[in-house]
Scaffold this active site. Structure first.
Site, PDB file in Angstrom:
ATOM      1  N   TRP A   6      40.100 -40.460  31.113  1.00  5.57           N
ATOM      2  CA  TRP A   6      39.001 -40.700  30.136  1.00  5.57           C
ATOM      3  C   TRP A   6      37.890 -41.323  30.847  1.00  5.57           C
ATOM      4  O   TRP A   6      38.013 -42.262  31.689  1.00  5.57           O
ATOM      5  CB  TRP A   6      39.767 -41.803  29.229  1.00  5.57           C
ATOM      6  N   ASP A  51      31.268 -44.699  28.412  1.00  5.40           N
ATOM      7  CA  ASP A  51      29.650 -44.980  28.758  1.00  5.40           C
ATOM      8  C   ASP A  51      29.259 -44.688  30.532  1.00  5.40           C
ATOM      9  O   ASP A  51      29.959 -45.448  31.080  1.00  5.40           O
ATOM     10  CB  ASP A  51      29.346 -46.488  28.513  1.00  5.40           C
ATOM     11  N   TRP A  73      31.959 -41.498  19.492  1.00  6.66           N
ATOM     12  CA  TRP A  73      33.312 -42.431  19.387  1.00  6.66           C
ATOM     13  C   TRP A  73      34.223 -41.441  18.129  1.00  6.66           C
ATOM     14  O   TRP A  73      35.412 -41.554  18.301  1.00  6.66           O
ATOM     15  CB  TRP A  73      33.219 -43.824  18.846  1.00  6.66           C
TER      16      TRP A  73
HETATM   17  C1  FRU Z   1      29.992 -48.588  23.916  1.00  4.30           C
HETATM   18  C2  FRU Z   1      31.338 -49.515  24.394  1.00  4.30           C
HETATM   19  C3  FRU Z   1      30.466 -50.587  25.000  1.00  4.30           C
HETATM   20  C4  FRU Z   1      31.685 -51.162  25.731  1.00  4.30           C
HETATM   21  C5  FRU Z   1      32.659 -49.953  26.326  1.00  4.30           C
HETATM   22  C6  FRU Z   1      33.924 -50.099  26.241  1.00  4.30           C
HETATM   23  O1  FRU Z   1      30.478 -47.058  23.899  1.00  4.30           O
HETATM   24  O2  FRU Z   1      31.910 -49.810  23.208  1.00  4.30           O
HETATM   25  O3  FRU Z   1      30.082 -51.652  24.013  1.00  4.30           O
HETATM   26  O4  FRU Z   1      31.200 -52.030  26.960  1.00  4.30           O
HETATM   27  O5  FRU Z   1      32.154 -49.019  25.225  1.00  4.30           O
HETATM   28  O6  FRU Z   1      34.476 -49.101  26.897  1.00  4.30           O
END
Ligand code: FRU
Length: 487
Positions: free
Chosen positions: A36, A39, A300
């Protein structure tokens, strides 16, 4: 000393990546070594190369305890994997090494700043942490965390306190911008300052959402560009606003100027990408001064749109050169892409009305550029179908009357009930439109009018889907240039 957990991840990824054939990945877009990816993290230049880290869970294709994956590139398009850089192996980050940034420190080391997430009494705690390395191996700082709840201004959340974006000022001092929530639950971006990158203090609230654009603001990036101070953030829980913002996780580009107290005085606010799949972008300055942006090419809420058999999930967008013009954010695929141009096919003045195929215009790894000019009598709609086979297709269409541009993957073979279509309002120009589409097996990124707007979506159409078809209601004249992209 490397932890067992990190060693295990590094061994696992080397072993597992062999099971993924090159043809099962996009050609230019970065995917996780295995498992997976979310970010982009620590997007930076260090030691003559671009470094891209990413939110990473190697052991499955769903989100899990976050590691940092790592890849490097000289041209932003050809990536080489390096060993996973961090695992959630400390008490203060055992729930995950969340997003963050990177800089070169005063000793010439590569400094990573990230969010360590832990749990105390059933409650999540987010703190900011440092790891220092040589571009391959990283050691977490022994005095981590470097920013905790006690460094926060009044009312600031200790649960939503994440995603530090670190940079160095021209005087060598360090700053970071971190996503947070104020007492009313609305997002805010906090600014911290440090002399050495290790000892930090709160400086200012850079920007406040004030319950306008979603709730929590994640993943800030902050830089100056073309006379503006630019803040990029990714809000959660947005509501739709006309055709500018979509519900759910979105992206925001705030243009303004810093005042003397280091608050960002907002002037213009827009969406960064008008498609379905784009989130949490980070930027880096190239040696020639260009500002390059890469986002997580995903949303998401649409993570169910995928190939269930695949051993990887999640892609980075095409790197984009960004600029501000007439108070707007413009994006173009990085010019390095031209180095990978293969066969070129072009047509001038093709009048499209019924379904049209053009010899040599096909493929799934392609840079396709189209200019539309209304033909006699005009047109009501132009329709471009791509990633098409006997059964499936994806679509871009344009209705000049109201200047509506739409992407649509409903018929791409997806079987999940989530967003598959999005429309934006393109600049009105008497029915003329410039379209540039980058296709790379599993995605389409459509740049309109020299990058004034971009619409991105992922695609997982099964089998060969290489046909491209044009049609129109009415008559439209088209110039087309297609470059095959080859590595
Ligand atoms: C954004 C997020 C961030 C966090 C990360 C966790 O997509 O929610 O805020 O650091 O993903 O995987």
């Amino acid at each position: 000393m490397m932890s067992e957990m990190l060693k295990k991840a590094q061994e696992y990824e080397v072993q597992q990546e062999k099971k993924i054939a090159e043809t099962e990945r996009p050609v230019f877009h970065l995917t996780p070594r295995v498992g997976w990816m979310n970010d982009p993290n620590g997007f930076s230049r260090y030691g003559e190369r671009y470094h891209m880290f990413y939110q990473y869970y190697p052991y499955g294709t769903n989100w899990g305890p976050m590691h940092w994956g790592h890849a490097v590139s000289r041209d932003l398009l050809h990536w080489e994997y390096l060993p996973a850089a961090m695992a959630p192996d400390q008490e203060y980050d055992h729930f995950g090494c969340f997003s963050g940034g990177a800089v070169e420190d005063e000793n010439g080391n590569h400094m990573l700043m990230y969010t360590g997430v832990s749990r105390e009494n059933g409650q999540e705690v987010q703190t900011q942490c440092i790891a220092i390395g040589d571009g391959v191996t990283y050691q977490k700082y022994e005095k981590n965390p470097v920013l905790t709840g006690k460094d926060l201004p009044e009312g600031a959340s200790t649960v939503d306190f994440r995603d530090p974006r670190i940079w160095r000022e021209t005087d060598g001092t360090y700053r970071c911008a971190v996503g947070n929530r104020s007492a009313d639950g609305s997002g805010q971006i906090l600014l911290f300052q440090s002399e050495n990158g290790l000892d930090w203090k709160f400086e200012q609230i850079l920007s406040q959402n004030q319950n306008r654009y979603g709730k929590m603001w994640e993943c800030p990036d902050f830089f100056s560009l073309d006379g503006y101070d630019v803040l990029l953030v990714s809000p959660q829980d947005m509501e739709a606003v006309e055709k500018e913002f979509i519900p759910g996780n979105g992206t925001l580009c705030v243009l303004g100027h810093l005042d003397e107290e280091h608050r960002l005085a907002e002037e213009k606010i827009q969406t960064v990408d008008y498609g379905i799949d784009f989130y949490a972008p980070q930027t880096v300055e190239a040696p020639d001064g260009r500002r390059i942006m890469i986002g997580w090419m995903q949303n998401w809420d649409t993570c169910g749109v995928r190939n269930p058999e695949s051993k990887w999930f999640g892609q980075m967008s095409c790197p984009r050169e960004i600029r501000i013009e007439n108070g707007k954010l413009y994006q173009q695929p990085v010019r390095e892409l031209a180095q990978y141009y293969g066969e070129k096919v072009s047509y001038q003045n093709v009048v499209v009305e019924k379904e049209t195929h053009l010899d040599g215009i096909c493929g799934s790894v392609l840079d396709l550029q189209i200019e539309l000019i209304p033909a006699e009598g005009g047109y009501e709609e132009f329709i471009l179908r791509f990633a098409k086979n006997e059964k499936h297709y994806s679509e871009f269409h344009f209705e000049p009357e109201q200047s509506l541009a739409t992407i649509d993957r409903t018929h791409s073979g997806v079987c999940r009930a989530v967003m598959h279509q999005r429309t934006c309002v393109a600049a009105k120009n008497e029915g003329k439109l410039k379209i540039r589409m980058i296709l790379d097996r599993f995605s389409a990124e459509i740049f309109l009018n020299d990058g004034e707007q971009v619409m991105t979506m992922t695609l997982y159409t099964e089998g060969e889907a290489e046909e491209i078809q044009f049609s129109a209601k009415g008559k439209v004249c088209m110039n087309v240039v297609a470059h095959r992209l080859e590595k």
